[in-house]
Design a protein around this motif. Structure first.
Motif, PDB file in Angstrom:
ATOM      1  N   MET A   3       0.848  -1.184   0.000  1.00 37.75           N
ATOM      2  CA  MET A   3       0.000   0.000   0.000  1.00 37.75           C
ATOM      3  C   MET A   3       0.886   1.237   0.000  1.00 37.75           C
ATOM      4  O   MET A   3       1.868   1.317   0.722  1.00 37.75           O
ATOM      5  N   SER A   4       0.537   2.222  -0.806  1.00 39.05           N
ATOM      6  CA  SER A   4       1.281   3.472  -0.828  1.00 39.05           C
ATOM      7  C   SER A   4       0.929   4.296   0.402  1.00 39.05           C
ATOM      8  O   SER A   4      -0.244   4.397   0.765  1.00 39.05           O
ATOM      9  N   PRO A   5       1.935   4.905   1.069  1.00 35.06           N
ATOM     10  CA  PRO A   5       1.646   5.677   2.273  1.00 35.06           C
ATOM     11  C   PRO A   5       1.084   7.051   1.963  1.00 35.06           C
ATOM     12  O   PRO A   5       1.661   8.079   2.289  1.00 35.06           O
ATOM     13  N   THR A   6      -0.018   7.101   1.267  1.00 36.36           N
ATOM     14  CA  THR A   6      -0.752   8.331   1.031  1.00 36.36           C
ATOM     15  C   THR A   6      -2.206   8.069   1.373  1.00 36.36           C
ATOM     16  O   THR A   6      -2.611   6.933   1.598  1.00 36.36           O
ATOM     17  N   ASN A   7      -2.986   9.133   1.424  1.00 36.79           N
ATOM     18  CA  ASN A   7      -4.377   8.984   1.820  1.00 36.79           C
ATOM     19  C   ASN A   7      -5.246   8.618   0.613  1.00 36.79           C
ATOM     20  O   ASN A   7      -5.427   9.431  -0.294  1.00 36.79           O
ATOM     21  N   PRO A   8      -5.804   7.410   0.580  1.00 37.30           N
ATOM     22  CA  PRO A   8      -6.611   7.001  -0.569  1.00 37.30           C
ATOM     23  C   PRO A   8      -7.975   7.676  -0.533  1.00 37.30           C
ATOM     24  O   PRO A   8      -8.490   7.999   0.547  1.00 37.30           O
ATOM     25  N   PRO A   9      -8.583   7.920  -1.689  1.00 38.32           N
ATOM     26  CA  PRO A   9      -9.935   8.481  -1.684  1.00 38.32           C
ATOM     27  C   PRO A   9     -10.924   7.449  -1.161  1.00 38.32           C
ATOM     28  O   PRO A   9     -10.842   6.261  -1.507  1.00 38.32           O
ATOM     29  N   LEU A  10     -11.830   7.889  -0.314  1.00 32.19           N
ATOM     30  CA  LEU A  10     -12.867   6.997   0.198  1.00 32.19           C
ATOM     31  C   LEU A  10     -14.030   6.974  -0.784  1.00 32.19           C
ATOM     32  O   LEU A  10     -14.481   8.026  -1.257  1.00 32.19           O
ATOM     33  N   LEU A  11     -14.523   5.792  -1.086  1.00 35.02           N
ATOM     34  CA  LEU A  11     -15.622   5.652  -2.035  1.00 35.02           C
ATOM     35  C   LEU A  11     -16.961   5.934  -1.371  1.00 35.02           C
ATOM     36  O   LEU A  11     -17.155   5.662  -0.185  1.00 35.02           O
ATOM     37  N   THR A  12     -17.873   6.482  -2.144  1.00 34.79           N
ATOM     38  CA  THR A  12     -19.233   6.689  -1.664  1.00 34.79           C
ATOM     39  C   THR A  12     -19.996   5.372  -1.701  1.00 34.79           C
ATOM     40  O   THR A  12     -19.542   4.390  -2.290  1.00 34.79           O
ATOM     41  N   ARG A  13     -21.180   5.382  -1.105  1.00 35.99           N
ATOM     42  CA  ARG A  13     -22.007   4.170  -1.142  1.00 35.99           C
ATOM     43  C   ARG A  13     -22.338   3.794  -2.584  1.00 35.99           C
ATOM     44  O   ARG A  13     -22.302   2.617  -2.965  1.00 35.99           O
ATOM     45  N   LYS A  14     -22.653   4.772  -3.392  1.00 36.18           N
ATOM     46  CA  LYS A  14     -22.995   4.500  -4.785  1.00 36.18           C
ATOM     47  C   LYS A  14     -21.811   3.888  -5.524  1.00 36.18           C
ATOM     48  O   LYS A  14     -21.965   2.937  -6.301  1.00 36.18           O
ATOM     49  N   GLU A  15     -20.621   4.425  -5.284  1.00 40.06           N
ATOM     50  CA  GLU A  15     -19.423   3.895  -5.940  1.00 40.06           C
ATOM     51  C   GLU A  15     -19.125   2.472  -5.466  1.00 40.06           C
ATOM     52  O   GLU A  15     -18.729   1.614  -6.261  1.00 40.06           O
ATOM     53  N   LEU A  16     -19.339   2.221  -4.178  1.00 37.27           N
ATOM     54  CA  LEU A  16     -19.133   0.863  -3.667  1.00 37.27           C
ATOM     55  C   LEU A  16     -20.116  -0.117  -4.293  1.00 37.27           C
ATOM     56  O   LEU A  16     -19.750  -1.220  -4.686  1.00 37.27           O
ATOM     57  N   ASP A  17     -21.365   0.287  -4.366  1.00 42.98           N
ATOM     58  CA  ASP A  17     -22.382  -0.597  -4.949  1.00 42.98           C
ATOM     59  C   ASP A  17     -22.026  -0.995  -6.375  1.00 42.98           C
ATOM     60  O   ASP A  17     -22.327  -2.109  -6.823  1.00 42.98           O
ATOM     61  N   ALA A  18     -21.382  -0.071  -7.101  1.00 41.95           N
ATOM     62  CA  ALA A  18     -21.013  -0.359  -8.488  1.00 41.95           C
ATOM     63  C   ALA A  18     -19.843  -1.334  -8.578  1.00 41.95           C
ATOM     64  O   ALA A  18     -19.647  -1.979  -9.609  1.00 41.95           O
ATOM     65  N   GLN A  19     -19.074  -1.459  -7.498  1.00 42.82           N
ATOM     66  CA  GLN A  19     -17.881  -2.293  -7.546  1.00 42.82           C
ATOM     67  C   GLN A  19     -18.011  -3.613  -6.786  1.00 42.82           C
ATOM     68  O   GLN A  19     -17.269  -4.554  -7.056  1.00 42.82           O
ATOM     69  N   LEU A  20     -18.945  -3.673  -5.836  1.00 41.86           N
ATOM     70  CA  LEU A  20     -19.095  -4.874  -5.031  1.00 41.86           C
ATOM     71  C   LEU A  20     -19.997  -5.896  -5.715  1.00 41.86           C
ATOM     72  O   LEU A  20     -20.929  -5.534  -6.441  1.00 41.86           O
ATOM     73  N   GLY A  21     -19.738  -7.157  -5.447  1.00 41.19           N
ATOM     74  CA  GLY A  21     -20.619  -8.206  -5.927  1.00 41.19           C
ATOM     75  C   GLY A  21     -21.892  -8.260  -5.098  1.00 41.19           C
ATOM     76  O   GLY A  21     -22.026  -7.583  -4.061  1.00 41.19           O
ATOM     77  N   GLY A  22     -22.838  -9.086  -5.530  1.00 42.44           N
ATOM     78  CA  GLY A  22     -24.144  -9.145  -4.878  1.00 42.44           C
ATOM     79  C   GLY A  22     -24.073  -9.512  -3.409  1.00 42.44           C
ATOM     80  O   GLY A  22     -24.737  -8.892  -2.560  1.00 42.44           O
TER      81      GLY A  22
END
Length: 221
Positions: A3-22
């Motif tokens: 992992m790179s020691p920088t602050n990653p962007p946090l995903l929104t609920r909508k963005e998570l829903d688009a990337q997560l499986g059922g």
């Protein structure tokens, strides 16, 4: 996974829903519902009394297993926000958690109504040599609440541990015209040179920012 020691962007609920499986989405739905229920039925904790962790705190620990390590920070942040996590819960999750769980707490502090009360968590992270924790500690919450003395030492910690100063929220704003920070940077550079060690490139960059009247960047790091 490195992992790179920088602050990653946090995903929104909508963005998570688009990337997560059922199955992961269903798990997240249940977890957030439990966090929302807990927020609506918060009871005052009895000091010294028995404590049973609410179900959402157990979900917090399991986020990586059910939603994937790459999404764990975002899932944990959503849980903290939905539960309206107060300082006792945050402290518990931080002190009892893994480095990954601590990281998510630090990334979410600025999204909660805490004022400066969570500074002990930031200060603890800055005492470690875990670069991901240090990077998260100098994010928006640290930028807003660290006093000048501790903020300057946080900059030196980044330089010492190799955390890119791009991780420091509001760096240009807070460094501009800071003569004491400039002095500390000069001393740090002199110590490195005397020891036959290289001076981090980021040190020169921060030192330039301390110049009084330094031009503000179009987008602060």
């Amino acid at each position: 996974m490195p992992m790179s020691p920088t602050n990653p962007p946090l995903l929104t609920r909508k963005e998570l829903d688009a990337q997560l499986g059922g199955a992961a989405r269903a798990w997240l739905d249940e977890a957030l519902a439990e966090a929302e229920h807990s927020a609506a039925h918060q009871d005052t904790e009895q000091p010294g009394g028995p404590y049973a962790a609410p179900s959402w705190e157990l979900r917090y620990a399991a986020a990586g297993r059910y939603c994937g390590l790459e999404h764990a920070d975002s899932v944990r942040a959503l849980l903290l926000i939905e539960a309206r996590a107060a300082l006792p819960a945050l402290t518990r999750l931080y002190e009892q958690g893994t480095a990954a769980e601590r990281h998510a707490v630090l990334l979410t502090l600025h999204r909660l109504d805490l004022g400066p009360t969570a500074l002990p968590l930031v200060e603890d992270a800055l005492r470690t040599n875990d670069t991901r924790l240090v990077a998260a500690a100098v994010g928006p919450y640290g930028a807003a609440h660290l006093d000048p003395h501790n903020w300057r030492h946080a900059i030196l910690k980044c330089l010492f541990t190799g955390v890119p100063v791009d991780a420091v929220d509001g760096l240009a704003r807070r460094a501009r015209g800071d003569a004491e920070l400039a002095r500390m940077l000069g001393d740090f550079a002199a110590e490195r040179i005397a020891a036959g060690r290289s001076v981090p490139t980021d040190l020169t960059r921060v030192l330039e920012l301390t110049t009084p009247g330094a031009a503000a960047p179009t987008e602060e790091s």
